[in-house]
Scaffold this motif. Sequence first.
Motif, mmCIF file in Angstrom:
data_model
loop_
_atom_site.group_PDB
_atom_site.id
_atom_site.type_symbol
_atom_site.label_atom_id
_atom_site.label_comp_id
_atom_site.label_asym_id
_atom_site.label_seq_id
_atom_site.Cartn_x
_atom_site.Cartn_y
_atom_site.Cartn_z
ATOM 1 N N GLY A 35 0.804 -1.211 0.000
ATOM 2 C CA GLY A 35 0.000 0.000 0.000
ATOM 3 C C GLY A 35 0.836 1.260 0.000
ATOM 4 N N TRP A 36 0.221 2.335 -0.436
ATOM 5 C CA TRP A 36 0.811 3.674 -0.353
ATOM 6 C C TRP A 36 -0.057 4.543 0.558
ATOM 7 C CZ3 TRP A 36 5.442 5.246 -1.984
ATOM 8 C CH2 TRP A 36 6.095 4.546 -3.009
ATOM 9 N N PHE A 37 0.621 5.267 1.440
ATOM 10 C CA PHE A 37 -0.018 6.216 2.341
ATOM 11 C C PHE A 37 0.752 7.528 2.273
ATOM 12 C CE2 PHE A 37 -2.858 3.601 5.055
ATOM 13 C CZ PHE A 37 -2.520 2.350 4.593
ATOM 14 N N GLU A 44 -3.417 12.354 10.553
ATOM 15 C CA GLU A 44 -3.240 10.911 10.481
ATOM 16 C C GLU A 44 -2.719 10.509 9.106
ATOM 17 O OE1 GLU A 44 -6.624 9.332 13.639
ATOM 18 O OE2 GLU A 44 -6.664 8.683 11.563
ATOM 19 N N ARG A 45 -2.080 9.359 9.099
ATOM 20 C CA ARG A 45 -1.580 8.826 7.839
ATOM 21 C C ARG A 45 -2.779 8.446 6.959
ATOM 22 N NH1 ARG A 45 3.869 5.442 8.402
ATOM 23 N NH2 ARG A 45 4.277 7.364 9.573
ATOM 24 N N GLU A 46 -2.746 8.897 5.716
ATOM 25 C CA GLU A 46 -3.878 8.752 4.804
ATOM 26 C C GLU A 46 -3.620 7.666 3.763
ATOM 27 O OE1 GLU A 46 -4.359 12.163 2.303
ATOM 28 O OE2 GLU A 46 -6.236 11.463 1.403
ATOM 29 N N PHE A 47 -4.568 6.784 3.612
ATOM 30 C CA PHE A 47 -4.490 5.729 2.587
ATOM 31 C C PHE A 47 -4.657 6.315 1.196
ATOM 32 C CE2 PHE A 47 -4.940 1.793 0.458
ATOM 33 C CZ PHE A 47 -6.036 1.885 -0.390
ATOM 34 N N LEU A 48 -3.841 5.837 0.266
ATOM 35 C CA LEU A 48 -3.918 6.292 -1.121
ATOM 36 C C LEU A 48 -4.276 5.154 -2.078
ATOM 37 C CD1 LEU A 48 -0.711 8.499 -1.170
ATOM 38 C CD2 LEU A 48 -3.090 9.262 -0.906
ATOM 39 N N ALA A 49 -3.559 4.060 -2.001
ATOM 40 C CA ALA A 49 -3.770 2.974 -2.956
ATOM 41 C C ALA A 49 -3.126 1.705 -2.423
ATOM 42 C CB ALA A 49 -3.187 3.325 -4.322
ATOM 43 N N ALA A 50 -3.609 0.579 -2.922
ATOM 44 C CA ALA A 50 -3.065 -0.714 -2.518
ATOM 45 C C ALA A 50 -3.117 -1.683 -3.679
ATOM 46 C CB ALA A 50 -3.831 -1.275 -1.329
ATOM 47 N N GLY A 56 -2.428 -8.895 -8.583
ATOM 48 C CA GLY A 56 -2.298 -7.614 -9.267
ATOM 49 C C GLY A 56 -3.509 -6.717 -9.117
ATOM 50 N N SER A 57 -4.498 -7.152 -8.359
ATOM 51 C CA SER A 57 -5.690 -6.324 -8.140
ATOM 52 C C SER A 57 -5.313 -5.073 -7.357
ATOM 53 C CB SER A 57 -6.740 -7.110 -7.368
ATOM 54 O OG SER A 57 -7.116 -8.255 -8.082
ATOM 55 N N THR A 58 -6.011 -3.984 -7.637
ATOM 56 C CA THR A 58 -5.686 -2.707 -7.000
ATOM 57 C C THR A 58 -6.918 -2.055 -6.390
ATOM 58 O OG1 THR A 58 -6.007 -1.442 -9.044
ATOM 59 C CG2 THR A 58 -3.796 -2.299 -8.614
ATOM 60 N N ARG A 59 -6.645 -1.130 -5.513
ATOM 61 C CA ARG A 59 -7.693 -0.312 -4.908
ATOM 62 C C ARG A 59 -7.106 1.073 -4.700
ATOM 63 N NH1 ARG A 59 -11.309 -1.308 0.603
ATOM 64 N NH2 ARG A 59 -12.434 0.655 0.422
ATOM 65 N N SER A 60 -7.891 2.105 -4.968
ATOM 66 C CA SER A 60 -7.448 3.478 -4.761
ATOM 67 C C SER A 60 -8.451 4.227 -3.904
ATOM 68 C CB SER A 60 -7.295 4.214 -6.097
ATOM 69 O OG SER A 60 -6.284 3.633 -6.892
ATOM 70 N N ALA A 61 -7.947 5.176 -3.136
ATOM 71 C CA ALA A 61 -8.831 6.024 -2.350
ATOM 72 C C ALA A 61 -9.605 6.956 -3.277
ATOM 73 C CB ALA A 61 -8.010 6.839 -1.356
ATOM 74 N N SER A 63 -10.299 9.927 -2.829
ATOM 75 C CA SER A 63 -9.721 11.277 -2.828
ATOM 76 C C SER A 63 -8.675 11.484 -3.918
ATOM 77 C CB SER A 63 -9.112 11.577 -1.462
ATOM 78 O OG SER A 63 -8.087 10.648 -1.163
ATOM 79 N N VAL A 64 -8.056 10.390 -4.378
ATOM 80 C CA VAL A 64 -7.004 10.529 -5.393
ATOM 81 C C VAL A 64 -7.299 9.703 -6.645
ATOM 82 C CG1 VAL A 64 -5.227 11.071 -3.714
ATOM 83 C CG2 VAL A 64 -5.613 8.688 -4.364
ATOM 84 N N SER A 65 -8.441 9.032 -6.659
ATOM 85 C CA SER A 65 -8.802 8.215 -7.811
ATOM 86 C C SER A 65 -8.867 9.076 -9.070
ATOM 87 C CB SER A 65 -10.147 7.546 -7.554
ATOM 88 O OG SER A 65 -10.507 6.722 -8.637
ATOM 89 N N GLY A 66 -8.270 8.587 -10.126
ATOM 90 C CA GLY A 66 -8.229 9.348 -11.366
ATOM 91 C C GLY A 66 -6.957 10.168 -11.520
ATOM 92 N N ARG A 67 -6.284 10.464 -10.416
ATOM 93 C CA ARG A 67 -5.005 11.188 -10.480
ATOM 94 C C ARG A 67 -3.828 10.293 -10.109
ATOM 95 N NH1 ARG A 67 -3.528 15.468 -7.445
ATOM 96 N NH2 ARG A 67 -4.788 14.816 -5.651
ATOM 97 N N PHE A 68 -4.013 9.421 -9.119
ATOM 98 C CA PHE A 68 -2.955 8.538 -8.642
ATOM 99 C C PHE A 68 -3.266 7.107 -9.060
ATOM 100 C CE2 PHE A 68 -1.555 11.107 -4.629
ATOM 101 C CZ PHE A 68 -1.438 12.243 -5.404
#
Length: 130
Positions: A35-37, A44-50, A56-61, A63-68
């Motif tokens: 994961g990236w935080f 607090e540390r914020e989740f960005l993507a995993a 290879g499955s992914t998940r994005s927050a 708040s940053v979906s579409g940019r990160f």
Amino acid sequence: QVQLAESGGGLVQAGASLKLSCTASGGTLSRATLGWFRQVPGKEREFLAALKWSTGSTRSADSVSGRFSISRDTGKKIIYLEMNSLKPEDTAVYYCAADVRAILSAWYERSPRRTSYDYWGQGTQVTVSA
């Protein structure tokens, strides 16, 4: 035990792109979620993507979906965080982390929680100027 080392941070202007890398060593990633935080002082540390390494499955927050976006190089054991259209509010220390306990059916639910992760890198600073 997994060691993680981030790189690629720096100072960029608003609107620029940046690609962070996180190199994993010292352990197996076969069951890991990577994961990236990010964290700014006083927050607090914020989740960005995993990314689930085995599939290879992914998940994005939201708040940053579409940019990160998160991706990987399986041969080099590297995960990346590609960041586009950066804003001053993206300024933070960026961390990668590994959850080595998540079974396949649970990784998605666990991935946004900071407490799910067993190993952390030292962080890399990203500063976005206006």
